[in-house]
Design a protein around this motif. Structure first.
Motif, PDB file in Angstrom:
ATOM      1  N   ARG A  24      48.275  98.737  73.845  1.00  0.00           N
ATOM      2  CA  ARG A  24      49.133  97.867  74.648  1.00  0.00           C
ATOM      3  C   ARG A  24      49.469  96.586  73.881  1.00  0.00           C
ATOM      4  O   ARG A  24      50.601  96.129  73.884  1.00  0.00           O
ATOM      5  CB  ARG A  24      48.463  97.515  75.971  1.00  0.00           C
ATOM      6  N   ARG A  25      48.480  96.001  73.215  1.00  0.00           N
ATOM      7  CA  ARG A  25      48.710  94.778  72.441  1.00  0.00           C
ATOM      8  C   ARG A  25      49.673  95.040  71.282  1.00  0.00           C
ATOM      9  O   ARG A  25      50.583  94.251  71.048  1.00  0.00           O
ATOM     10  CB  ARG A  25      47.403  94.221  71.916  1.00  0.00           C
ATOM     11  N   TRP A  28      53.147  95.245  72.615  1.00  0.00           N
ATOM     12  CA  TRP A  28      53.658  93.923  72.968  1.00  0.00           C
ATOM     13  C   TRP A  28      54.064  93.154  71.716  1.00  0.00           C
ATOM     14  O   TRP A  28      55.116  92.522  71.672  1.00  0.00           O
ATOM     15  CB  TRP A  28      52.597  93.161  73.761  1.00  0.00           C
ATOM     16  N   ARG A  31      57.353  94.444  70.491  1.00  0.00           N
ATOM     17  CA  ARG A  31      58.469  93.964  71.313  1.00  0.00           C
ATOM     18  C   ARG A  31      58.804  92.516  70.988  1.00  0.00           C
ATOM     19  O   ARG A  31      59.958  92.112  71.011  1.00  0.00           O
ATOM     20  CB  ARG A  31      58.146  94.093  72.798  1.00  0.00           C
ATOM     21  N   LEU A  32      57.778  91.699  70.696  1.00  0.00           N
ATOM     22  CA  LEU A  32      58.005  90.293  70.365  1.00  0.00           C
ATOM     23  C   LEU A  32      58.807  90.138  69.074  1.00  0.00           C
ATOM     24  O   LEU A  32      59.689  89.295  68.990  1.00  0.00           O
ATOM     25  CB  LEU A  32      56.671  89.561  70.181  1.00  0.00           C
ATOM     26  N   HIS A  75      48.437  85.030  74.387  1.00  0.00           N
ATOM     27  CA  HIS A  75      49.789  84.510  74.567  1.00  0.00           C
ATOM     28  C   HIS A  75      49.915  83.103  74.001  1.00  0.00           C
ATOM     29  O   HIS A  75      50.790  82.345  74.404  1.00  0.00           O
ATOM     30  CB  HIS A  75      50.167  84.499  76.050  1.00  0.00           C
ATOM     31  N   ARG A  91      56.110  82.766  75.692  1.00  0.00           N
ATOM     32  CA  ARG A  91      56.634  83.656  76.732  1.00  0.00           C
ATOM     33  C   ARG A  91      57.803  84.435  76.161  1.00  0.00           C
ATOM     34  O   ARG A  91      58.669  83.871  75.503  1.00  0.00           O
ATOM     35  CB  ARG A  91      57.114  82.854  77.935  1.00  0.00           C
TER      36      ARG A  91
END
Length: 124
Positions: A24-25, A28, A31-32, A75, A91
């Protein structure tokens, strides 16, 4: 014998949880797509180089250039310059658009600069 089965079952569940959390990390972070050039509305430029979650940075704000190391923990984006570390809450609004909020609550929205232009040699 029963305790061995319980230990193996619990170990398997822990390994499954850790692997799923890691995947999952990584998703993410992909995607960033932090590595690249980011520009804010006030023309602040943040260039991040390195891996998905750390490397070198260059920040140009009001004609003042700072460089150092960056890393992402959870984050929180940490920018370190000569021993001093500044943290920003990160964010993701959408791919190519992030928000960074410093510890005093001041936030900036950065848009990723498209730098996928391939230069061809021109023969005049």
């Amino acid at each position: 014998m029963m305790s061995l089965v319980v230990v193996l079952l619990v170990s398997g569940l822990v390994i499954f949880y850790l692997r799923a959390s890691r995947n999952r990390r990584l998703g993410w972070l992909r995607r960033l797509q932090l590595v690249g050039t980011w520009v804010s509305q006030d023309e602040t430029v943040l260039r991040l180089a390195g891996s998905l979650d750390g490397g070198r940075y260059e920040l140009v704000r009001d004609a003042v250039r700072t460089t150092g190391d960056w890393r992402l923990v959870g984050h929180t984006l940490y920018l370190e310059e000569s021993g001093q570390e500044v943290s920003y809450d990160l964010r993701l609004f959408r791919p190519g658009s992030i928000g960074l909020t410093d510890s005093s609550g001041v936030g900036r929205i950065y848009e990723k600069e498209n730098d996928n232009v391939v230069a061809f040699d021109r023969k005049d």
